[in-house]
Write an enzyme that holds these catalytic residues in place. Structure first.
Site, PDB file in Angstrom:
ATOM      1  CD  GLU A   1      -3.024  -0.658  -0.052  1.00  0.00           C
ATOM      2  OE1 GLU A   1      -3.164   0.522  -0.424  1.00  0.00           O
ATOM      3  OE2 GLU A   1      -3.617  -1.612  -0.601  1.00  0.00           O
TER       4      GLU A   1
ATOM      5  CG  ASP B   1      -7.590   4.361  -4.638  1.00  0.00           C
ATOM      6  OD1 ASP B   1      -8.788   4.452  -5.016  1.00  0.00           O
ATOM      7  OD2 ASP B   1      -6.824   3.470  -5.052  1.00  0.00           O
TER       8      ASP B   1
ATOM      9  CE1 TYR C   1      -6.315   4.347   0.013  1.00  0.00           C
ATOM     10  CE2 TYR C   1      -4.077   3.688   0.581  1.00  0.00           C
ATOM     11  CZ  TYR C   1      -5.188   3.574  -0.232  1.00  0.00           C
ATOM     12  OH  TYR C   1      -5.184   2.681  -1.281  1.00  0.00           O
TER      13      TYR C   1
END
Length: 346
Positions: free
Chosen positions: A35, A136, A118
């Site tokens: 990620e 995103d 996030y």
């Protein structure tokens, strides 16, 4: 958000999803690495970096036991080096403070240095299947078109609306797969130039029904990135060693090694050569260029001779390095380009 939408999305995902080395992974460490690497970077670029990283650091403890310079070297060329430094800081925290135990709750994940909203949502969802929406740019684009969301993408109202929609969708499927399905749809089909005929949600899409898909999402006006010009100097000593300098631990590209250089808007060429007692021997026809997030740099390249001992407090350290050893130092991409232009690298 309805169950019909989510079921159509997930069925499409399991049929069309790309094969990636982290796909299906539930190890929170490996998901974390993937990620972080994927932020601001395309999948095709990330895959070889991810594979090398996991080969070198198969466990989180291996990251914490390494030096920051080793981490930056492994990251070299991937850009946005703060990501690598945050991974390192986070790994050290987990090993030293949490005794190597990767937390499962989002609240505890957010306490780890470098992990924000996030990334914590992505780890909690994909590793532990917890119902946190991962939003995103791809997901935002899908939702803006699917629900005809007219707010500017940078607005808090737009972000809140999209997050609420994604969170709602998680009740009709495994969160880890639903989240990945939304991201995959935006990456493969609902792109800036969408392939609507291939979309599993075309019958639900309000923007398609109103024939205005390419008008969404609504983005803020962006100023053109400024161009900054400067000079990079290839300086050799009598032993044919190259002078490298290390950037400070704060600011852009902290801790990386580079060739001496100046940006003309900070210190003009004549001022830099005079201050550092340099004589320019020749210039190169080809320039080294690179685009950062907020500006572009164009460097002229010069061979130069140093007429006194090197001293410049703009950099934290310096070393004379044999050309064969240049690759062992973590360097900014534009300086790698400069070294290739100068024939120092193959």
């Amino acid at each position: 958000m309805t169950s019909d939408i989510v079921h159509a999305l997930v069925e499409w995902f399991h049929r069309e999803k790309r094969i990636m080395p982290w796909r299906g992974e539930t190890d929170p460490y490996k998901i974390w690495v993937s990620e972080v690497m994927l932020q601001q970077t395309q999948v095709t670029t990330v895959i070889p970096y991810y594979e090398r990283w996991i080969d070198t650091f198969p466990k989180l403890s291996h990251v914490a036991e390494s030096s920051l310079q080793d981490i930056l070297k492994m990251w070299e060329g991937l850009g946005y080096y703060t990501r690598a430094r945050n991974l390192y800081r986070g790994a050290v925290y987990i090993v030293n403070v949490l005794k190597g135990n990767f937390p499962e709750s989002r609240e505890e994940l957010l306490k780890i240095p470098g992990i924000g909203p996030y990334t914590s949502a992505a780890i909690a969802s994909i590793a532990f299947n917890q119902p946190y929406g991962v939003v995103d740019g791809n997901v935002s684009r899908v939702m803006a078109r699917l629900y005809l969301i007219g707010e500017i993408t940078s607005s808090s109202r737009f972000k809140e609306t999209v997050t609420n929609l994604v969170n709602q969708s998680l009740q009709w499927g495994a969160p880890r797969w639903v989240n990945q399905a939304w991201m995959e749809l935006g990456a493969l089909v609902c792109t800036p130039k969408p392939a609507c005929s291939a979309c599993p949600l075309q019958s639900f899409c309000e923007a398609r029904q109103h024939l205005c898909v390419e008008n969404f999402p609504v983005k803020p006006n962006r100023k053109k990135s400024p161009v900054r010009e400067g000079a990079i100097f290839i300086i050799q000593n009598p032993k044919k060693e190259i002078l490298l300098v290390q950037r400070r631990e704060s600011g852009l590209l902290p801790g990386l090694w580079e060739l001496p250089n100046t940006l003309y808007d900070e210190q003009p060429l004549a001022d830099f050569t005079m201050a550092n007692d340099l004589l320019l021997d020749r210039s190169y026809i080809i320039k080294a260029e690179h685009t950062y997030s907020h500006f572009k740099v164009i460097f002229e390249l010069f061979d130069a001779t140093l007429h006194s001992d090197w001293w410049n407090d703009y950099w934290d350290d310096f070393r004379w390095v044999h050309p064969n050893e240049l690759k062992s130092y973590p360097r900014p991409k534009v300086h790698i380009k400069a070294m290739r232009i100068a024939g120092l690298l193959s």
